[in-house]
Design an enzyme around this catalytic site. Structure first.
Site, PDB file in Angstrom:
ATOM      1  N   TYR A 142      19.215  40.472 -19.930  1.00 44.63           N
ATOM      2  CA  TYR A 142      18.365  41.732 -19.484  1.00 44.63           C
ATOM      3  C   TYR A 142      17.393  42.139 -20.833  1.00 44.63           C
ATOM      4  O   TYR A 142      18.203  42.222 -21.913  1.00 44.63           O
ATOM      5  CB  TYR A 142      19.192  42.882 -19.110  1.00 44.63           C
ATOM      6  CG  TYR A 142      18.527  44.302 -18.995  1.00 44.63           C
ATOM      7  CD1 TYR A 142      18.559  45.580 -19.777  1.00 44.63           C
ATOM      8  CD2 TYR A 142      17.579  44.600 -17.815  1.00 44.63           C
ATOM      9  CE1 TYR A 142      17.859  46.524 -19.601  1.00 44.63           C
ATOM     10  CE2 TYR A 142      16.951  45.705 -17.455  1.00 44.63           C
ATOM     11  CZ  TYR A 142      17.166  46.795 -18.421  1.00 44.63           C
ATOM     12  OH  TYR A 142      16.450  47.900 -18.333  1.00 44.63           O
ATOM     13  N   ASP A 237      15.967  38.441 -28.717  1.00 44.70           N
ATOM     14  CA  ASP A 237      16.106  39.875 -28.188  1.00 44.70           C
ATOM     15  C   ASP A 237      17.441  40.571 -28.931  1.00 44.70           C
ATOM     16  O   ASP A 237      18.491  40.466 -28.325  1.00 44.70           O
ATOM     17  CB  ASP A 237      16.179  39.884 -26.815  1.00 44.70           C
ATOM     18  CG  ASP A 237      16.182  41.573 -26.377  1.00 44.70           C
ATOM     19  OD1 ASP A 237      16.094  41.688 -24.989  1.00 44.70           O
ATOM     20  OD2 ASP A 237      16.460  42.441 -27.195  1.00 44.70           O
ATOM     21  N   LYS A 265      18.003  50.611 -30.328  1.00 41.43           N
ATOM     22  CA  LYS A 265      19.194  51.088 -30.261  1.00 41.43           C
ATOM     23  C   LYS A 265      19.657  51.564 -31.772  1.00 41.43           C
ATOM     24  O   LYS A 265      19.045  52.557 -32.309  1.00 41.43           O
ATOM     25  CB  LYS A 265      20.290  50.154 -29.746  1.00 41.43           C
ATOM     26  CG  LYS A 265      20.107  49.985 -28.187  1.00 41.43           C
ATOM     27  CD  LYS A 265      20.902  48.888 -27.584  1.00 41.43           C
ATOM     28  CE  LYS A 265      20.734  48.688 -26.265  1.00 41.43           C
ATOM     29  NZ  LYS A 265      20.945  49.733 -25.263  1.00 41.43           N
TER      30      LYS A 265
HETATM   31  P1  KE4 Z   1      15.438  50.188 -23.687  1.00 40.34           P
HETATM   32  O1  KE4 Z   1      13.954  50.053 -23.239  1.00 40.34           O
HETATM   33  O2  KE4 Z   1      16.449  50.567 -22.516  1.00 40.34           O
HETATM   34  O3  KE4 Z   1      15.636  50.643 -25.151  1.00 40.34           O
HETATM   35  O4  KE4 Z   1      16.172  48.651 -24.088  1.00 40.34           O
HETATM   36  C1  KE4 Z   1      16.020  47.507 -23.202  1.00 40.34           C
HETATM   37  C2  KE4 Z   1      16.887  46.618 -23.425  1.00 40.34           C
HETATM   38  C3  KE4 Z   1      16.259  45.203 -24.241  1.00 40.34           C
HETATM   39  N1  KE4 Z   1      17.152  44.309 -24.542  1.00 40.34           N
HETATM   40  C4  KE4 Z   1      18.324  44.285 -24.443  1.00 40.34           C
HETATM   41  C5  KE4 Z   1      19.282  43.233 -24.856  1.00 40.34           C
HETATM   42  C6  KE4 Z   1      19.070  45.497 -23.774  1.00 40.34           C
HETATM   43  O5  KE4 Z   1      20.542  45.372 -23.871  1.00 40.34           O
HETATM   44  C7  KE4 Z   1      18.194  46.422 -23.367  1.00 40.34           C
HETATM   45  C8  KE4 Z   1      18.716  47.853 -23.013  1.00 40.34           C
HETATM   46  N2  KE4 Z   1      20.424  48.003 -22.858  1.00 40.34           N
HETATM   47  C9  KE4 Z   1      20.846  48.890 -21.634  1.00 40.34           C
HETATM   48  C10 KE4 Z   1      22.464  48.540 -21.753  1.00 40.34           C
HETATM   49  N3  KE4 Z   1      22.915  47.320 -20.966  1.00 40.34           N
HETATM   50  C11 KE4 Z   1      20.329  50.029 -21.826  1.00 40.34           C
HETATM   51  C12 KE4 Z   1      21.251  51.116 -21.036  1.00 40.34           C
HETATM   52  C13 KE4 Z   1      20.356  51.543 -19.864  1.00 40.34           C
HETATM   53  O6  KE4 Z   1      19.634  50.702 -19.223  1.00 40.34           O
HETATM   54  O7  KE4 Z   1      20.545  52.831 -19.798  1.00 40.34           O
END
Ligand code: KE4
Length: 425
Positions: A142, A237, A265
């Protein structure tokens, strides 16, 4: 009715699913989501005053525990001078310089407001730099919700991606190709068919969005070699792994150098921050210097920079922080593994560094297909028991446990193991 339940009833009237991000709705675990009121160190407290040992940590940012006094202090002091100016500030320079100093592969970096925005921008920079359109991603990985990344974990590796979400035109995913994680042959097959059209591979150097799946020996190195062979870029990523696996993220932990890296994060210390960066010749493509457009009203805002900077300084200046964190995590997951094996629980416990995931399957989970063999109903039961015993885990089988420096062996971790022991008795 609990206060959390009351709040959820109200929330669903005004927000889709009652939340601002789907996973928070607890849909996979048939529990009413807990509304969190405050947090401290390794614990969070909900609207009914229940305190939990927290293994979500806001999905990664809280590697130093919640509400770290130094982070809070820097946020309060900076906010007192104004929240955002939409103009250049010294804090952004300090942050960019620090990221470039800490991560050798980063020669230039751009701040944005989320991991999604970092990925979206890095993909655009890769396409602009190479003049190519296709992107390879891995099933089960993801990368945020930008259109091109919302690709069905479809059958086969040769089919162009099919959108995994309504509202995403086929045109947005026709250049997204799918491969299998830990399967270099599936990547080579794509490159043999259209390598000259592939701008980049984007990969989670430790997959943490299908549960946790570590790269097998040679996998990341193989991606590096394929990109070199075809003149494509390698994008790591590191939104989850950045500043978590080691001070230089997964790229330092595995000693594989990407061309571009995305962060999120941890880099924001709990405030909305993402970043993308890498080789200077690529980043110089980005506006206003180059022809790849990307912008953001709140990008690099001083309060978020203050939080991120303080967290990165603490991480880079605390001696042996990562050795201790990773050793504690190894101990914890080792204890878990021993207990599960002694009790004959069908499981696959994957862990690496301070990330781990208990899969309810007897298969070794090495990719999306094996991750999907997990018994999600069994996970939901486990989650609910742990929650009611004061342990807050990810409300989905396909997420990670995030350990941080605030999780102490003799306190939070010992308590968690005890609760697990009773559940699996
Ligand atoms: P954000 O746009 O949510 O800040 O980041 C997206 C993203 C990009 N790349 C990786 C590897 C990620 O894990 C994420 C977001 N992770 C999720 C948890 N698996 C965020 C939690 C959520 O969607 O509320």
């Amino acid at each position: 009715m609990s206060r959390s339940e009351e709040l959820f009833r109200e929330a669903v009237k005004w927000m889709p699913g009652g939340v601002n991000s789907p996973v928070r709705a607890f849909a996979n675990v048939t529990e009413s989501p807990r509304f969190i009121e405050r947090a401290e160190g390794a614990t969070i407290t909900d609207a009914d005053g229940n305190t939990y040992i927290d293994f979500v940590g806001s999905w990664g940012p809280m590697v130093l525990g919640h509400n770290h006094p130094a982070v809070l202090k820097s946020v309060l002091e900076t906010a007192a001078k104004g929240l955002s100016f939409g103009a250049a500030t010294e804090l952004e320079v300090e942050m960019a310089k620090l990221v470039c100093e800490l991560v050798p592969s980063i020669e230039m970096v751009r701040m944005v407001n989320s991991g999604t925005e970092a990925v979206m921008s890095a993909i655009r920079a890769a396409r602009g730099f190479t003049g190519r359109n296709k992107i390879v991603k891995f099933m089960g990985c993801y990368h945020g919700h930008t259109d091109a990344m919302l690709v069905k974990a479809g059958s086969g590796v040769m089919t162009a991606g099919r959108p995994d979400s309504a509202g995403v035109p086929e045109g947005c995913t026709q250049d997204t190709l799918l491969a299998d994680y830990n399967d270099l042959d599936s990547v080579r097959a794509l490159f043999e068919s259209c390598g000259e059209e592939i701008a980049a591979i984007i990969v989670e150097p430790v997959a943490a969005n299908m549960g946790v799946v570590a790269p097998q020996k040679g996998f990341l190195e193989g991606l590096r070699a394929i990109c070199d062979q075809y003149g494509s870029l390698l994008i790591f990523d590191e939104v989850i792994t950045g500043f978590r696996m080691s001070l230089t993220g997964a790229q330092g932990y595995f000693q594989v150098t990407p061309d571009l890296t995305t962060f999120g994060k941890i880099i924001g210390g709990g405030m909305p921050v993402g970043a993308y960066g890498g080789r200077k010749e690529i980043m110089e493509m980005v506006a206003p210097l180059g022809s790849v457009y990307q912008a953001g009203t709140l990008s690099g805002n001083p309060v978020a920079m203050a939080a991120g900077l303080t967290q990165l300084h603490l991480l880079s200046e605390t001696p042996d922080l990562y050795e201790k964190l990773n050793a504690t995590a190894d101990w914890f997951f080792g204890e878990m593994e021993g207990m599960l094996t002694r009790k004959g629980v069908p499981h696959c416990l994957n862990h690496i560094g301070s990330l781990g995931c208990l899969f309810f399957t007897e298969q070794k989970v090495v990719d999306y297909a094996t991750a999907k063999t997990s018994d999600t109903a069994a996970y939901a039961e486990y989650f609910k028991h742990m929650l009611h015993q004061g342990i807050y885990l990810a409300p989905s089988q396909f997420e990670a446990m995030f350990l941080g420096t605030a999780h102490r062996r003799e306190e939070e971790l010992a308590k968690t193991l005890e609760v697990m022991e009773t559940y699996f008795a």
